[in-house]
Write a protein that holds these residues in place. Sequence first.
Motif, PDB file in Angstrom:
ATOM      1  N   LEU A 105    -107.183-117.932 -30.376  1.00  0.00           N
ATOM      2  CA  LEU A 105    -107.478-119.155 -31.139  1.00  0.00           C
ATOM      3  C   LEU A 105    -106.228-120.006 -31.366  1.00  0.00           C
ATOM      4  N   SER A 106    -105.108-119.587 -30.755  1.00  0.00           N
ATOM      5  CA  SER A 106    -103.837-120.339 -30.805  1.00  0.00           C
ATOM      6  C   SER A 106    -103.206-120.370 -32.193  1.00  0.00           C
ATOM      7  N   TYR A 107    -103.465-119.373 -33.014  1.00  0.00           N
ATOM      8  CA  TYR A 107    -102.739-119.245 -34.277  1.00  0.00           C
ATOM      9  C   TYR A 107    -101.318-118.774 -33.979  1.00  0.00           C
ATOM     10  N   PRO A 108    -100.364-119.047 -34.879  1.00  0.00           N
ATOM     11  CA  PRO A 108     -98.980-118.601 -34.672  1.00  0.00           C
ATOM     12  C   PRO A 108     -98.842-117.099 -34.935  1.00  0.00           C
ATOM     13  N   VAL A 109     -99.234-116.310 -33.973  1.00  0.00           N
ATOM     14  CA  VAL A 109     -99.221-114.857 -34.065  1.00  0.00           C
ATOM     15  C   VAL A 109     -98.442-114.315 -32.872  1.00  0.00           C
ATOM     16  N   ILE A 110     -97.833-113.150 -33.016  1.00  0.00           N
ATOM     17  CA  ILE A 110     -97.151-112.551 -31.868  1.00  0.00           C
ATOM     18  C   ILE A 110     -98.135-112.450 -30.716  1.00  0.00           C
ATOM     19  N   PRO A 111     -97.789-112.952 -29.527  1.00  0.00           N
ATOM     20  CA  PRO A 111     -98.706-112.890 -28.393  1.00  0.00           C
ATOM     21  C   PRO A 111     -99.246-111.472 -28.194  1.00  0.00           C
ATOM     22  N   THR A 112    -100.565-111.357 -28.064  1.00  0.00           N
ATOM     23  CA  THR A 112    -101.193-110.040 -28.006  1.00  0.00           C
ATOM     24  C   THR A 112    -102.307-110.042 -26.961  1.00  0.00           C
ATOM     25  N   VAL A 113    -102.256-109.081 -26.043  1.00  0.00           N
ATOM     26  CA  VAL A 113    -103.312-108.917 -25.036  1.00  0.00           C
ATOM     27  C   VAL A 113    -103.713-107.443 -25.014  1.00  0.00           C
ATOM     28  N   GLU A 114    -104.779-107.135 -24.263  1.00  0.00           N
ATOM     29  CA  GLU A 114    -105.293-105.763 -24.287  1.00  0.00           C
ATOM     30  C   GLU A 114    -105.211-105.045 -22.941  1.00  0.00           C
ATOM     31  N   HIS A 115    -104.607-105.674 -21.931  1.00  0.00           N
ATOM     32  CA  HIS A 115    -104.428-104.982 -20.656  1.00  0.00           C
ATOM     33  C   HIS A 115    -103.219-105.559 -19.933  1.00  0.00           C
ATOM     34  N   PHE A 116    -102.701-104.827 -18.971  1.00  0.00           N
ATOM     35  CA  PHE A 116    -101.470-105.206 -18.288  1.00  0.00           C
ATOM     36  C   PHE A 116    -101.574-106.593 -17.655  1.00  0.00           C
ATOM     37  N   GLY A 117    -102.700-106.894 -17.058  1.00  0.00           N
ATOM     38  CA  GLY A 117    -102.865-108.193 -16.403  1.00  0.00           C
ATOM     39  C   GLY A 117    -102.747-109.358 -17.363  1.00  0.00           C
ATOM     40  N   GLY A 118    -102.999-109.107 -18.647  1.00  0.00           N
ATOM     41  CA  GLY A 118    -102.972-110.184 -19.627  1.00  0.00           C
ATOM     42  C   GLY A 118    -101.586-110.677 -19.976  1.00  0.00           C
ATOM     43  N   ILE A 119    -100.549-109.910 -19.621  1.00  0.00           N
ATOM     44  CA  ILE A 119     -99.190-110.323 -20.016  1.00  0.00           C
ATOM     45  C   ILE A 119     -98.730-111.574 -19.275  1.00  0.00           C
ATOM     46  N   SER A 120     -99.480-111.992 -18.278  1.00  0.00           N
ATOM     47  CA  SER A 120     -99.142-113.241 -17.582  1.00  0.00           C
ATOM     48  C   SER A 120     -99.350-114.450 -18.484  1.00  0.00           C
ATOM     49  N   LYS A 121    -100.014-114.244 -19.637  1.00  0.00           N
ATOM     50  CA  LYS A 121    -100.270-115.343 -20.572  1.00  0.00           C
ATOM     51  C   LYS A 121     -99.032-115.742 -21.353  1.00  0.00           C
ATOM     52  N   PHE A 122     -98.022-114.845 -21.409  1.00  0.00           N
ATOM     53  CA  PHE A 122     -96.816-115.197 -22.138  1.00  0.00           C
ATOM     54  C   PHE A 122     -95.580-114.915 -21.281  1.00  0.00           C
ATOM     55  N   PRO A 123     -94.421-115.486 -21.668  1.00  0.00           N
ATOM     56  CA  PRO A 123     -93.207-115.348 -20.862  1.00  0.00           C
ATOM     57  C   PRO A 123     -92.846-113.889 -20.598  1.00  0.00           C
ATOM     58  N   VAL A 124     -92.243-113.646 -19.456  1.00  0.00           N
ATOM     59  CA  VAL A 124     -91.824-112.295 -19.085  1.00  0.00           C
ATOM     60  C   VAL A 124     -90.819-111.779 -20.111  1.00  0.00           C
ATOM     61  N   SER A 125     -90.984-110.521 -20.501  1.00  0.00           N
ATOM     62  CA  SER A 125     -90.105-109.894 -21.489  1.00  0.00           C
ATOM     63  C   SER A 125     -89.433-108.670 -20.869  1.00  0.00           C
ATOM     64  N   ASP A 126     -88.242-108.350 -21.352  1.00  0.00           N
ATOM     65  CA  ASP A 126     -87.564-107.141 -20.876  1.00  0.00           C
ATOM     66  C   ASP A 126     -88.277-105.886 -21.370  1.00  0.00           C
ATOM     67  N   GLN A 127     -88.869-106.000 -22.556  1.00  0.00           N
ATOM     68  CA  GLN A 127     -89.570-104.861 -23.135  1.00  0.00           C
ATOM     69  C   GLN A 127     -90.888-105.317 -23.762  1.00  0.00           C
ATOM     70  N   TYR A 128     -91.810-104.368 -23.873  1.00  0.00           N
ATOM     71  CA  TYR A 128     -93.118-104.648 -24.455  1.00  0.00           C
ATOM     72  C   TYR A 128     -93.446-103.594 -25.507  1.00  0.00           C
ATOM     73  N   VAL A 129     -94.167-104.027 -26.525  1.00  0.00           N
ATOM     74  CA  VAL A 129     -94.607-103.119 -27.581  1.00  0.00           C
ATOM     75  C   VAL A 129     -96.071-102.803 -27.350  1.00  0.00           C
ATOM     76  N   VAL A 130     -96.397-101.524 -27.322  1.00  0.00           N
ATOM     77  CA  VAL A 130     -97.780-101.072 -27.136  1.00  0.00           C
ATOM     78  C   VAL A 130     -98.238-100.406 -28.427  1.00  0.00           C
ATOM     79  N   LYS A 131     -99.350-100.888 -28.968  1.00  0.00           N
ATOM     80  CA  LYS A 131     -99.846-100.381 -30.261  1.00  0.00           C
ATOM     81  C   LYS A 131    -101.277 -99.880 -30.135  1.00  0.00           C
ATOM     82  N   LEU A 132    -101.627 -98.930 -30.990  1.00  0.00           N
ATOM     83  CA  LEU A 132    -103.004 -98.468 -31.082  1.00  0.00           C
ATOM     84  C   LEU A 132    -103.860 -99.544 -31.744  1.00  0.00           C
TER      85      LEU A 132
END
Length: 274
Positions: A105-132
Amino acid sequence: MHTLLYLTDLYYQAKGRKYYEEDLFITSQLKEHFNVLIGHPQQAIALSEHTDLIVFRNTGPVSAYQEYFDRFMGIAQEKNLRTFNSFDGKADMRGKQYLLDLYELSYPVIPTVEHFGGISKFPVSDQYVVKLRNGADSIGMEILTHKELFLNNPQDKLIQPFIDFQYEISFYYLNNSFQYALHAPIKEKRWELVEYESTKEDLSFAEQFIQWNNMKRGIMRVDACRQKDGSLLLVELEDLNPFLSLGLLNATKRKLFMEEFISALKKMEAEIEG
């Protein structure tokens, strides 16, 4: 006096926090106004039969007893139990799905996706946080490189870019009204908090999430991180049992908060009599 059931886990070990100290302080204030019964969260169903109001406080992550908690929520709604917080929140009370929803919904929240392919939605990062999806207190959290993320291909979890922020801030609300803010000047020490003077821009940021959640009653904590450019991003919206860090407030602010808390409970009490 009406009977108030105060649900907490006095023995829960939380990093950087002493739940029992906060609970003993709060109940010492409440006993002047209510008959206070202290119970463990997994006693909630049985004890609710003998109480007028239920305060759900420092109970630790409900994922440890998710089935019981879901059953309690169902009974509370079915019997219209007077709970504080009310069980109508849309944030941590229901797991972490809201982070995905708010990002979409484009709220100012840390970019969050639910699968590896979704990370293309935000800039490439050196590291990623994976949460339950139902995690809390960093339980099950991992920090992975791009390659590790690809190889692990986590399923049914949340993936976020690792953000090198300045510091974290927590904004505390009671019945949608701002109470106080605390921040961690040293980002590696999340729970070494000090009082923070919020700006109008800060509160405008926090209140958009309070309004989105639209919870009937209760205490909410908006956790945010200050980015290097000065903007804020939502880290977490805790709407079930946020730790309040009352011991870090000056005596005046602590007294004012407790007066607001007791007043809110008194309003619930008045509903019984009315």
